[in-house]
Design a protein around this motif. Sequence first.
Motif, PDB file in Angstrom:
ATOM      1  N   VAL A  25       7.266  -1.602 -17.439  1.00  0.00           N
ATOM      2  CA  VAL A  25       7.482  -0.598 -16.280  1.00  0.00           C
ATOM      3  C   VAL A  25       6.174   0.094 -16.200  1.00  0.00           C
ATOM      4  CG1 VAL A  25      10.103  -0.016 -16.696  1.00  0.00           C
ATOM      5  CG2 VAL A  25       8.139   1.514 -18.027  1.00  0.00           C
ATOM      6  N   LEU A  26       5.931   0.596 -14.640  1.00  0.00           N
ATOM      7  CA  LEU A  26       4.881   1.154 -14.472  1.00  0.00           C
ATOM      8  C   LEU A  26       4.964   2.650 -14.873  1.00  0.00           C
ATOM      9  CD1 LEU A  26       1.908   1.222 -13.322  1.00  0.00           C
ATOM     10  CD2 LEU A  26       3.018   0.956 -10.994  1.00  0.00           C
ATOM     11  N   GLN A  27       4.312   3.088 -15.952  1.00  0.00           N
ATOM     12  CA  GLN A  27       4.332   4.457 -16.382  1.00  0.00           C
ATOM     13  C   GLN A  27       3.552   5.447 -15.548  1.00  0.00           C
ATOM     14  OE1 GLN A  27       2.724   5.015 -20.364  1.00  0.00           O
ATOM     15  NE2 GLN A  27       4.370   6.122 -21.093  1.00  0.00           N
ATOM     16  N   SER A  28       2.572   5.143 -15.218  1.00  0.00           N
ATOM     17  CA  SER A  28       1.572   5.972 -14.529  1.00  0.00           C
ATOM     18  C   SER A  28       0.889   5.168 -13.529  1.00  0.00           C
ATOM     19  CB  SER A  28       0.762   7.202 -15.279  1.00  0.00           C
ATOM     20  OG  SER A  28       0.035   6.294 -15.951  1.00  0.00           O
ATOM     21  N   MET A  29       0.425   6.029 -12.554  1.00  0.00           N
ATOM     22  CA  MET A  29      -0.272   5.470 -11.205  1.00  0.00           C
ATOM     23  C   MET A  29      -1.419   6.497 -10.825  1.00  0.00           C
ATOM     24  SD  MET A  29       0.801   3.609  -7.992  1.00  0.00           S
ATOM     25  CE  MET A  29       0.167   4.145  -6.396  1.00  0.00           C
ATOM     26  N   ASP A  30      -2.627   6.419 -10.745  1.00  0.00           N
ATOM     27  CA  ASP A  30      -3.509   7.244 -10.050  1.00  0.00           C
ATOM     28  C   ASP A  30      -4.292   6.573  -9.033  1.00  0.00           C
ATOM     29  OD1 ASP A  30      -4.927   9.800  -9.939  1.00  0.00           O
ATOM     30  OD2 ASP A  30      -6.792   9.128 -11.087  1.00  0.00           O
ATOM     31  N   VAL A  31      -4.409   7.315  -7.867  1.00  0.00           N
ATOM     32  CA  VAL A  31      -5.099   6.601  -6.850  1.00  0.00           C
ATOM     33  C   VAL A  31      -6.380   7.829  -6.548  1.00  0.00           C
ATOM     34  CG1 VAL A  31      -4.821   5.892  -4.453  1.00  0.00           C
ATOM     35  CG2 VAL A  31      -3.037   5.619  -5.902  1.00  0.00           C
ATOM     36  N   LYS A  32      -7.246   7.204  -6.222  1.00  0.00           N
ATOM     37  CA  LYS A  32      -8.374   7.958  -5.938  1.00  0.00           C
ATOM     38  C   LYS A  32      -8.990   7.304  -4.462  1.00  0.00           C
ATOM     39  CE  LYS A  32      -9.561  10.212 -10.192  1.00  0.00           C
ATOM     40  NZ  LYS A  32     -10.159   9.703 -11.431  1.00  0.00           N
ATOM     41  N   TYR A  33      -9.145   8.038  -3.750  1.00  0.00           N
ATOM     42  CA  TYR A  33      -9.689   7.566  -2.213  1.00  0.00           C
ATOM     43  C   TYR A  33     -11.302   8.084  -1.812  1.00  0.00           C
ATOM     44  CZ  TYR A  33      -4.809   7.136  -1.483  1.00  0.00           C
ATOM     45  OH  TYR A  33      -3.323   6.615  -1.546  1.00  0.00           O
ATOM     46  N   GLY A  34     -11.807   7.025  -1.265  1.00  0.00           N
ATOM     47  CA  GLY A  34     -13.110   7.412  -0.864  1.00  0.00           C
ATOM     48  C   GLY A  34     -14.296   7.460  -1.813  1.00  0.00           C
ATOM     49  N   GLY A  35     -14.140   6.922  -3.001  1.00  0.00           N
ATOM     50  CA  GLY A  35     -15.400   7.102  -3.921  1.00  0.00           C
ATOM     51  C   GLY A  35     -15.529   8.221  -4.581  1.00  0.00           C
ATOM     52  N   SER A  36     -16.755   8.565  -5.269  1.00  0.00           N
ATOM     53  CA  SER A  36     -17.175   9.651  -5.864  1.00  0.00           C
ATOM     54  C   SER A  36     -17.256  10.970  -5.143  1.00  0.00           C
ATOM     55  CB  SER A  36     -18.391   9.521  -6.794  1.00  0.00           C
ATOM     56  OG  SER A  36     -19.546   9.426  -5.901  1.00  0.00           O
ATOM     57  N   PRO A  61      -8.637   7.883   9.559  1.00  0.00           N
ATOM     58  CA  PRO A  61      -9.904   7.072   9.207  1.00  0.00           C
ATOM     59  C   PRO A  61      -9.613   6.496   7.836  1.00  0.00           C
ATOM     60  CG  PRO A  61     -10.229   9.295   8.762  1.00  0.00           C
ATOM     61  CD  PRO A  61      -8.880   9.295   9.515  1.00  0.00           C
ATOM     62  N   PRO A  62      -9.722   5.170   7.445  1.00  0.00           N
ATOM     63  CA  PRO A  62      -9.287   4.448   6.284  1.00  0.00           C
ATOM     64  C   PRO A  62     -10.653   4.809   5.218  1.00  0.00           C
ATOM     65  CG  PRO A  62      -9.791   2.799   7.799  1.00  0.00           C
ATOM     66  CD  PRO A  62      -9.723   4.130   8.679  1.00  0.00           C
ATOM     67  N   PRO A  63     -10.189   5.081   4.048  1.00  0.00           N
ATOM     68  CA  PRO A  63     -11.502   5.103   3.104  1.00  0.00           C
ATOM     69  C   PRO A  63     -12.380   4.019   2.713  1.00  0.00           C
ATOM     70  CG  PRO A  63      -9.287   5.253   2.033  1.00  0.00           C
ATOM     71  CD  PRO A  63      -8.877   5.051   3.424  1.00  0.00           C
ATOM     72  N   VAL A  64     -13.238   4.154   2.493  1.00  0.00           N
ATOM     73  CA  VAL A  64     -14.316   2.968   2.197  1.00  0.00           C
ATOM     74  C   VAL A  64     -14.008   2.404   0.672  1.00  0.00           C
ATOM     75  CG1 VAL A  64     -16.064   3.977   3.758  1.00  0.00           C
ATOM     76  CG2 VAL A  64     -16.323   4.438   1.475  1.00  0.00           C
ATOM     77  N   GLU A  65     -13.587   3.281  -0.085  1.00  0.00           N
ATOM     78  CA  GLU A  65     -13.091   2.708  -1.557  1.00  0.00           C
ATOM     79  C   GLU A  65     -11.638   3.261  -1.735  1.00  0.00           C
ATOM     80  OE1 GLU A  65     -14.809   2.945  -5.867  1.00  0.00           O
ATOM     81  OE2 GLU A  65     -16.103   3.641  -4.169  1.00  0.00           O
ATOM     82  N   THR A  66     -10.987   2.702  -2.497  1.00  0.00           N
ATOM     83  CA  THR A  66      -9.846   3.129  -3.148  1.00  0.00           C
ATOM     84  C   THR A  66      -9.774   2.613  -4.590  1.00  0.00           C
ATOM     85  OG1 THR A  66      -8.656   2.788  -0.922  1.00  0.00           O
ATOM     86  CG2 THR A  66      -7.143   2.927  -2.962  1.00  0.00           C
ATOM     87  N   SER A  67      -9.717   3.587  -5.538  1.00  0.00           N
ATOM     88  CA  SER A  67      -9.521   3.331  -6.878  1.00  0.00           C
ATOM     89  C   SER A  67      -8.217   3.243  -7.321  1.00  0.00           C
ATOM     90  CB  SER A  67     -10.601   4.246  -7.602  1.00  0.00           C
ATOM     91  OG  SER A  67     -10.285   3.850  -9.144  1.00  0.00           O
ATOM     92  N   LEU A  68      -7.449   2.500  -7.950  1.00  0.00           N
ATOM     93  CA  LEU A  68      -6.404   2.494  -8.278  1.00  0.00           C
ATOM     94  C   LEU A  68      -6.257   2.254 -10.027  1.00  0.00           C
ATOM     95  CD1 LEU A  68      -3.182   2.510  -7.533  1.00  0.00           C
ATOM     96  CD2 LEU A  68      -3.387  -0.145  -7.246  1.00  0.00           C
TER      97      LEU A  68
END
Length: 161
Positions: A111-122, A135-142
């Motif tokens: 099962v997917l226990q946790s998920m963290d999404v960060k948008y737009g880079g640092s 506006p779509p972010p230039v980077e998405t970290s999943l």
Amino acid sequence: TADTVGAAFGMTGVKGAVEAAQGIIVSDRMELLFKGIGRRSFSYTFSMLPRNKEEADEIRKIVFAFKSNMSPEFVDGQRSGRKLRVPNTFDIEYMYRGQANDYLNKISTCVLQSMDVKYGGSRYKAFDPDEDGSPPPVETSLSLTFEELELITKERIYDGY
């Protein structure tokens, strides 16, 4: 008394005094009992950098797919009800050229226990707004953490898990 003698040596009780006199300290050994094993978890982080609006839309769909599949749902859509249907499960396989990669361990159903999404880079950055005005972010970290449903025993380790 023996306690007073032990206290003079910076120790307490007869045991401390005897240990000081002999120059030997008896270590408190804590015996551990086997009480079982925990479930294994696996974490993955993906940095996605879209080159155009189509790729940005695909990234949004990927994030939505994980988010929706990790969540329970109300039975029969009864939001005021108390019965929930369990989240979906995931079967993860490491592949190489269309075949299982036997150098990497197998993973049981998760099962997917946790998920963290960060948008737009640092420092948040986005493309120009699309036709919806967003506006779509230039980077998405999943970042995803999966946990196996099965307890993996020695027998399963011999099976490649």
